[in-house]
Design an enzyme around this catalytic site. Structure first.
Site, short mmCIF file in Angstrom:
data_model
loop_
_atom_site.label_atom_id
_atom_site.label_comp_id
_atom_site.label_asym_id
_atom_site.label_seq_id
_atom_site.Cartn_x
_atom_site.Cartn_y
_atom_site.Cartn_z
N GLU A 208 0.98 -0.90 0.25
CA GLU A 208 0.22 0.11 -0.42
C GLU A 208 0.73 1.16 -0.15
O GLU A 208 2.32 0.93 0.37
CB GLU A 208 -0.81 0.39 1.27
CG GLU A 208 -2.23 -1.13 1.04
CD GLU A 208 -3.55 0.87 0.94
OE1 GLU A 208 -3.83 1.60 0.47
OE2 GLU A 208 -4.05 0.81 2.46
N ASP A 209 0.54 2.07 -0.26
CA ASP A 209 0.87 3.51 -0.66
C ASP A 209 1.13 4.05 0.86
O ASP A 209 1.87 4.78 1.41
CB ASP A 209 0.27 4.52 -1.22
CG ASP A 209 -0.88 4.71 -1.51
OD1 ASP A 209 -1.79 4.47 -0.34
OD2 ASP A 209 -1.62 5.71 -1.97
N ASP B 63 -4.26 4.63 6.47
CA ASP B 63 -5.13 6.38 7.20
C ASP B 63 -5.52 5.53 7.36
O ASP B 63 -5.16 4.74 9.09
CB ASP B 63 -5.48 7.46 5.93
CG ASP B 63 -6.18 8.05 6.12
OD1 ASP B 63 -5.51 8.57 7.07
OD2 ASP B 63 -6.52 8.93 5.58
N ARG C 294 2.34 12.56 -8.26
CA ARG C 294 2.32 11.71 -7.59
C ARG C 294 4.11 11.57 -8.31
O ARG C 294 4.48 10.65 -7.85
CB ARG C 294 1.54 10.29 -8.94
CG ARG C 294 0.82 10.12 -8.61
CD ARG C 294 -0.79 9.09 -9.25
NE ARG C 294 -2.11 8.82 -9.38
CZ ARG C 294 -2.65 8.59 -8.11
NH1 ARG C 294 -1.69 7.94 -7.36
NH2 ARG C 294 -3.89 8.36 -8.26
N PHE D 181 -2.09 15.50 4.54
CA PHE D 181 -1.90 15.20 4.11
C PHE D 181 -0.94 14.48 3.14
O PHE D 181 -0.50 16.30 2.94
CB PHE D 181 -3.32 15.86 3.00
CG PHE D 181 -3.90 15.61 1.70
CD1 PHE D 181 -5.09 14.06 2.12
CD2 PHE D 181 -2.82 15.79 0.41
CE1 PHE D 181 -5.10 12.92 0.68
CE2 PHE D 181 -3.43 14.47 -0.81
CZ PHE D 181 -4.38 13.37 -0.66
P1 5GP Z 1 -7.42 4.16 4.38
O1 5GP Z 1 -7.96 5.33 5.06
O2 5GP Z 1 -8.57 3.06 3.82
O3 5GP Z 1 -6.28 3.51 4.72
O4 5GP Z 1 -6.63 4.78 3.54
C1 5GP Z 1 -7.13 4.58 2.00
C2 5GP Z 1 -6.13 5.22 0.63
O5 5GP Z 1 -6.59 6.75 0.97
C3 5GP Z 1 -4.34 5.24 0.88
O6 5GP Z 1 -4.11 4.18 0.33
C4 5GP Z 1 -4.07 6.48 0.29
O7 5GP Z 1 -4.46 5.80 -1.27
C5 5GP Z 1 -5.79 7.53 0.20
N1 5GP Z 1 -4.63 8.19 1.38
C6 5GP Z 1 -4.46 8.24 2.79
N2 5GP Z 1 -4.14 8.63 2.95
C7 5GP Z 1 -3.39 9.71 2.49
C8 5GP Z 1 -2.84 10.79 2.10
O8 5GP Z 1 -2.50 11.74 2.84
N3 5GP Z 1 -2.38 10.77 0.69
C9 5GP Z 1 -3.02 10.97 -0.70
N4 5GP Z 1 -2.12 11.22 -1.53
N5 5GP Z 1 -3.93 9.78 -0.33
C10 5GP Z 1 -3.98 9.06 0.99
#
Ligand code: 5GP
Length: 171
Positions: A93-94, A97, A159, A146
């Protein structure tokens, strides 16, 4: 406008450390590395080239964000091609969150009878967690900002930045 949090050198160093750790843990096993598109594509490409064992790769595309706000519901857009049965699966995963995406993936993939399921993330935003998910490997812990760059976007932009930065808004 952005403020750099992790430089190109910081990232390279941590990715190689994580790759060494994964290589130690999984060498000789039947591993599938799964990239969660699109945000992980840069990290994934760098990480897999530093792994010191044979593995296969696959891709899944999900979305839960519009702009800087999580939409809550995770949608599966593009599915897996590989058979995960009996394999050691590493989800890449990137950023983790709220944990909703990873939780969704752990549930989806566990129906496919893998031998093991682990998660590897570029960034761990532990302070934003809503669902407690295990992230076995991650490069950096980050705060509730963010972030963009190194594969991460803001509405499709940034990106290609070689570093990870806090997004401060448009100029
Ligand atoms: P989750 O909330 O399900 O853990 O994260 C969902 C997705 O939201 C992550 O895989 C990512 O692509 C995006 N995301 C969450 N936080 C950030 C952030 O700070 N920056 C960016 N660009 N994407 C984020």
């Amino acid at each position: 406008m952005v403020k750099i949090l992790f430089s190109k050198d910081d990232i390279e160093k941590r990715v190689s450390e994580i790759a060494a750790q994964i290589s130690r843990d999984f060498k000789g096993k039947d591993v599938v590395m799964v990239a969660v598109l699109r945000g992980s594509f840069v990290f994934f490409a760098d990480l897999i080239r530093m792994l010191d064992f044979d593995f296969s790769v696959d891709f899944i595309s999900l979305s839960s964000y519009i702009g800087t706000f999580s939409q809550g519901d995770v949608k599966k857009i593009y599915g897996l091609q590989e058979n995960l049965s009996g394999k050691d699966v590493i989800i890449v995963e990137d950023i983790v969150d709220t944990g909703r995406t990873l939780d969704f993936l752990f549930k989806e993939f566990s129906f496919k009878n893998p031998r093991s399921l682990s998660a590897c993330a570029l960034l761990n935003k532990k302070c934003a967690r809503i669902i407690d998910v295990p992230v076995k490997y991650f490069c950096f812990e980050t705060g509730n900002d963010f972030v963009v760059g190194y594969g991460l976007d803001y509405n499709g932009l940034y990106r290609g930045l070689p570093y990870i930065a806090k997004f401060l808004g448009k100029k």
